[in-house]
Design a protein around this motif. Sequence first.
Motif, mmCIF file in Angstrom:
data_model
loop_
_atom_site.group_PDB
_atom_site.id
_atom_site.type_symbol
_atom_site.label_atom_id
_atom_site.label_comp_id
_atom_site.label_asym_id
_atom_site.label_seq_id
_atom_site.Cartn_x
_atom_site.Cartn_y
_atom_site.Cartn_z
ATOM 1 N N ARG A 34 -11.970 10.485 0.499
ATOM 2 C CA ARG A 34 -10.803 11.074 1.098
ATOM 3 C C ARG A 34 -9.238 9.506 1.837
ATOM 4 N N SER A 35 -8.589 10.099 2.736
ATOM 5 C CA SER A 35 -7.719 9.276 2.467
ATOM 6 C C SER A 35 -7.396 8.774 4.294
ATOM 7 N N LYS A 36 -7.236 7.368 4.165
ATOM 8 C CA LYS A 36 -7.265 7.261 6.571
ATOM 9 C C LYS A 36 -5.968 6.249 6.162
ATOM 10 N N LYS A 37 -6.401 6.525 8.109
ATOM 11 C CA LYS A 37 -5.117 5.879 7.950
ATOM 12 C C LYS A 37 -6.071 4.641 8.660
ATOM 13 N N TRP A 38 -5.470 3.235 8.486
ATOM 14 C CA TRP A 38 -5.833 1.966 8.822
ATOM 15 C C TRP A 38 -5.190 1.498 9.563
ATOM 16 N N ASP A 39 -5.290 0.777 10.695
ATOM 17 C CA ASP A 39 -4.866 0.159 12.148
ATOM 18 C C ASP A 39 -2.899 -0.763 11.450
ATOM 19 N N VAL A 40 -3.900 -1.674 10.543
ATOM 20 C CA VAL A 40 -2.712 -2.435 9.487
ATOM 21 C C VAL A 40 -3.018 -2.798 8.299
ATOM 22 N N ALA A 41 -1.228 -1.829 7.148
ATOM 23 C CA ALA A 41 -1.855 -2.501 6.254
ATOM 24 C C ALA A 41 -0.503 -2.560 5.222
ATOM 25 N N TRP A 42 -0.726 -3.391 4.372
ATOM 26 C CA TRP A 42 0.590 -3.824 3.337
ATOM 27 C C TRP A 42 -0.105 -3.017 2.040
ATOM 28 N N PRO A 43 1.262 -2.375 2.740
ATOM 29 C CA PRO A 43 2.575 -1.494 1.509
ATOM 30 C C PRO A 43 2.460 -1.583 0.399
ATOM 31 N N SER A 44 2.555 -2.643 -0.274
ATOM 32 C CA SER A 44 3.440 -3.351 -1.315
ATOM 33 C C SER A 44 3.702 -2.715 -2.709
#
Length: 200
Positions: free
Chosen positions: A58-68
């Motif tokens: 499943r998809s999950k929110k991460w506290d900090v992420a880099w969607p490059s």
Amino acid sequence: MAISLQDVVDDLYRIAVLEGSTQSPSRLDLLADLCIEQLSYRKVNNVGKEIVIPGFGRSKKWDVAWPSTGKTRLGISLKSLLSNIRGTVPNRIDDLMGELTSVQLKSPEIVTGYIVIFDAASNGNSYRRDGTRWIDFFSKSIEQLTGRDSPSWASGTLEASAIVTVDFTSDARVLDAPDLNDFFDRITDRLRDRIPELFE
């Protein structure tokens, strides 16, 4: 002015202890801001907070992420362990391994990090049945999960981790902290190794 680790600990102490909001979703906002700031110093720009990363299960929110470039290349999970240590520590370790495995099965090249603020003065110094302290058990477990890199791409492990121990008995006191520069340098080095074209 740069955000310091003490700024982060002071803010967490204010929210979790003085205001009694131990489950406040904003309790680690300043730590997330510190991560974004440190990564930007290392030319990792456009890092965001509360970013959904697709997983195998499943998809999950991460506290900090880099969607490059349309795909998330980095995820950092932030946690605070301030109470009910003996009940929380085993669950935190299991949850972390599950989250890592899910996202790595979907994107094996993703770089992951884990930063924890652990109140070792509450009951983190209490002992397990085998005679080890909970803080030592937790630290060793996270250390064993840290160091993911080629050629060892084991799912459920991390590229970098950092455990900050504090004493919130009477104020916001840092007992022990790793050099966070090492944490962010390692994260950035792994990103450069895997996707060098994004840094050209």
